[in-house]
Structures are given as C-alpha cells and as structure tokens.
Design a protein around this motif. Structure first.
Motif, PDB file in Angstrom:
ATOM      1  N   LEU A   9       0.821  -1.208   0.000  1.00 44.20           N
ATOM      2  CA  LEU A   9       0.000   0.000   0.000  1.00 44.20           C
ATOM      3  C   LEU A   9       0.857   1.261   0.000  1.00 44.20           C
ATOM      4  O   LEU A   9       0.488   2.267  -0.614  1.00 44.20           O
ATOM      5  N   ALA A  10       1.989   1.209   0.667  1.00 42.35           N
ATOM      6  CA  ALA A  10       2.895   2.358   0.658  1.00 42.35           C
ATOM      7  C   ALA A  10       3.420   2.595  -0.755  1.00 42.35           C
ATOM      8  O   ALA A  10       3.502   3.735  -1.221  1.00 42.35           O
ATOM      9  N   LEU A  11       3.769   1.525  -1.461  1.00 39.95           N
ATOM     10  CA  LEU A  11       4.220   1.654  -2.843  1.00 39.95           C
ATOM     11  C   LEU A  11       3.096   2.203  -3.714  1.00 39.95           C
ATOM     12  O   LEU A  11       3.312   3.123  -4.513  1.00 39.95           O
ATOM     13  N   VAL A  12       1.902   1.672  -3.557  1.00 39.85           N
ATOM     14  CA  VAL A  12       0.750   2.159  -4.326  1.00 39.85           C
ATOM     15  C   VAL A  12       0.542   3.653  -4.067  1.00 39.85           C
ATOM     16  O   VAL A  12       0.261   4.413  -4.991  1.00 39.85           O
ATOM     17  N   GLY A  13       0.707   4.063  -2.809  1.00 33.68           N
ATOM     18  CA  GLY A  13       0.577   5.484  -2.482  1.00 33.68           C
ATOM     19  C   GLY A  13       1.589   6.330  -3.227  1.00 33.68           C
ATOM     20  O   GLY A  13       1.269   7.418  -3.723  1.00 33.68           O
ATOM     21  N   LYS A  14       2.810   5.850  -3.316  1.00 33.73           N
ATOM     22  CA  LYS A  14       3.833   6.585  -4.068  1.00 33.73           C
ATOM     23  C   LYS A  14       3.498   6.607  -5.554  1.00 33.73           C
ATOM     24  O   LYS A  14       3.681   7.632  -6.222  1.00 33.73           O
ATOM     25  N   LEU A  15       3.008   5.497  -6.088  1.00 32.43           N
ATOM     26  CA  LEU A  15       2.625   5.469  -7.501  1.00 32.43           C
ATOM     27  C   LEU A  15       1.476   6.436  -7.757  1.00 32.43           C
ATOM     28  O   LEU A  15       1.446   7.112  -8.793  1.00 32.43           O
ATOM     29  N   ARG A  16       0.533   6.535  -6.813  1.00 31.38           N
ATOM     30  CA  ARG A  16      -0.562   7.502  -6.951  1.00 31.38           C
ATOM     31  C   ARG A  16      -0.013   8.914  -7.020  1.00 31.38           C
ATOM     32  O   ARG A  16      -0.488   9.741  -7.796  1.00 31.38           O
ATOM     33  N   LEU A  17       0.976   9.211  -6.168  1.00 28.66           N
ATOM     34  CA  LEU A  17       1.563  10.554  -6.156  1.00 28.66           C
ATOM     35  C   LEU A  17       2.247  10.895  -7.475  1.00 28.66           C
ATOM     36  O   LEU A  17       2.368  12.067  -7.819  1.00 28.66           O
ATOM     37  N   THR A  18       2.682   9.890  -8.199  1.00 29.73           N
ATOM     38  CA  THR A  18       3.304  10.150  -9.500  1.00 29.73           C
ATOM     39  C   THR A  18       2.278  10.532 -10.550  1.00 29.73           C
ATOM     40  O   THR A  18       2.634  11.028 -11.613  1.00 29.73           O
ATOM     41  N   GLY A  19       1.009  10.279 -10.250  1.00 29.64           N
ATOM     42  CA  GLY A  19      -0.035  10.508 -11.239  1.00 29.64           C
ATOM     43  C   GLY A  19      -0.295   9.297 -12.111  1.00 29.64           C
ATOM     44  O   GLY A  19      -1.034   9.380 -13.095  1.00 29.64           O
ATOM     45  N   MET A  20       0.310   8.161 -11.760  1.00 27.98           N
ATOM     46  CA  MET A  20       0.093   6.946 -12.543  1.00 27.98           C
ATOM     47  C   MET A  20      -1.400   6.603 -12.537  1.00 27.98           C
ATOM     48  O   MET A  20      -2.017   6.577 -11.478  1.00 27.98           O
ATOM     49  N   PRO A  21      -1.968   6.351 -13.704  1.00 26.52           N
ATOM     50  CA  PRO A  21      -3.384   5.970 -13.751  1.00 26.52           C
ATOM     51  C   PRO A  21      -3.628   4.664 -12.990  1.00 26.52           C
ATOM     52  O   PRO A  21      -2.766   3.789 -12.951  1.00 26.52           O
ATOM     53  N   VAL A  22      -4.814   4.538 -12.418  1.00 20.06           N
ATOM     54  CA  VAL A  22      -5.158   3.330 -11.664  1.00 20.06           C
ATOM     55  C   VAL A  22      -5.016   2.097 -12.548  1.00 20.06           C
ATOM     56  O   VAL A  22      -4.539   1.050 -12.095  1.00 20.06           O
ATOM     57  N   ALA A  23      -5.409   2.203 -13.805  1.00 20.74           N
ATOM     58  CA  ALA A  23      -5.295   1.052 -14.703  1.00 20.74           C
ATOM     59  C   ALA A  23      -3.847   0.583 -14.817  1.00 20.74           C
ATOM     60  O   ALA A  23      -3.578  -0.620 -14.863  1.00 20.74           O
ATOM     61  N   ASP A  24      -2.908   1.525 -14.855  1.00 20.55           N
ATOM     62  CA  ASP A  24      -1.491   1.152 -14.917  1.00 20.55           C
ATOM     63  C   ASP A  24      -1.029   0.542 -13.600  1.00 20.55           C
ATOM     64  O   ASP A  24      -0.206  -0.376 -13.589  1.00 20.55           O
ATOM     65  N   MET A  25      -1.549   1.046 -12.478  1.00 24.11           N
ATOM     66  CA  MET A  25      -1.191   0.456 -11.186  1.00 24.11           C
ATOM     67  C   MET A  25      -1.714  -0.982 -11.100  1.00 24.11           C
ATOM     68  O   MET A  25      -1.014  -1.881 -10.619  1.00 24.11           O
ATOM     69  N   VAL A  26      -2.924  -1.201 -11.585  1.00 20.81           N
ATOM     70  CA  VAL A  26      -3.483  -2.556 -11.595  1.00 20.81           C
ATOM     71  C   VAL A  26      -2.658  -3.443 -12.515  1.00 20.81           C
ATOM     72  O   VAL A  26      -2.355  -4.590 -12.173  1.00 20.81           O
TER      73      VAL A  26
END
Length: 161
Positions: A86-103
């Motif tokens: 979840l901490a990594l996901v939070g950092k990816l969110r801060l980058t502006g990475m789209p949710v689809a790319d995170m998935v």
C-alpha cells in the motif's frame, strides 16, 4: 525468488517494493506500526495509511491489492507485506500513474519474474512523466517567483513615497 508467503498472490521480497520504512504510509508519513505485529484490521490499516476502508476494499476488488488474508469470521487481516504494498501504491498515486497502470503493475508482479522487463518499462514511463511534470512545476515556480518579486518591488517603491 524469495516469497513472503504461499498465498495465491506471491509478492517477491525486496525486488518489487521497498520496506515500509523507506516508503512511509499515509499523509505526512503516517503512524508508526506497533512493534512485533503482523496482523491488522481494516480500520488499523486505514489509520496507518490515511486511506478509507472503502478505498482499501475497492483496491482489493479491482486487483490492485494482493490477496488479503481473512480471519475465521471473514474479517480482513492485513499483514506488514500488505502495508508495504500500500505504501508503494501510495507513491505510484503521487506520480499521477493511472489506476489502470497500477493494476497492470500489480498483475505483472503476480505473474512472476518473467515480467521484470514489462514492469521496468511501466515504471520508466512513469518516471519520464514525473520528470516532465517536475519541469513544468519548475517553470511555474519561476513565474510565481517573478510575479512575487514584481509585487514586492512595487510595494517597496510605493513605501518610498
């Protein structure tokens, strides 16, 4: 590959996400985790990460969150590895990475080591976007600095008279 556990979703240790201590959870670094614990309720995870229980359930539903253990009563039991993720996901969110790319990234992690190249490409693409955004922000900051100086100079000039 070192495997943290044998759940259906296997997350390699060390290779895909740094420990929580490097990423920190939640706004402003979140809350420290209790020593010697590795099971947390959804409300405890919400407090540590700053995410709502609804968001945590949604992450699980869309495949962004790896398999979360359940108690004998069906309650989610998050582990330290889940908080790291979840901490990594939070950092990816801060980058502006789209949710689809995170998935997609989460799917690649679950698929195993043979996806290292695809994961690297996805992260490099995100890094390029972050660097471009940083440049935009530097340019924006320069404009703000200029305008602030203009107003400060005008104020100083008016105080002389």
């Amino acid at each position: 590959m070192t495997v943290i556990d044998s759940s259906p979703v296997r997350i390699p240790a060390d290779s895909d996400h740094p420990p929580l201590s490097l990423l920190t959870c939640g706004p402003g670094g979140g809350h420290p985790l209790p020593e010697g614990r590795d099971h947390y309720t959804i409300s405890e995870v919400a407090q540590v990460t700053g995410l709502t229980a609804h968001t945590l359930r949604w992450y699980e539903r869309i495949g962004l969150m790896p398999h979360v253990d359940r108690s004998h009563t069906g309650q989610r039991r998050f582990r330290n590895r889940d908080l790291d993720w979840l901490a990594l996901v939070g950092k990816l969110r801060l980058t502006g990475m789209p949710v689809a790319d995170m998935v997609r990234y989460a799917e690649l992690v679950r698929e195993g080591e043979h996806t290292f190249e695809a994961r690297q490409e996805l992260l490099e693409e995100t890094r390029r976007a972050v660097r471009a955004r940083i440049e935009e922000l530097r340019d924006t900051l320069a404009v703000l600095d200029y305008k602030i100086d203009v107003y400060a100079d005008a104020r100083r000039a008016s105080e002389r008279f």
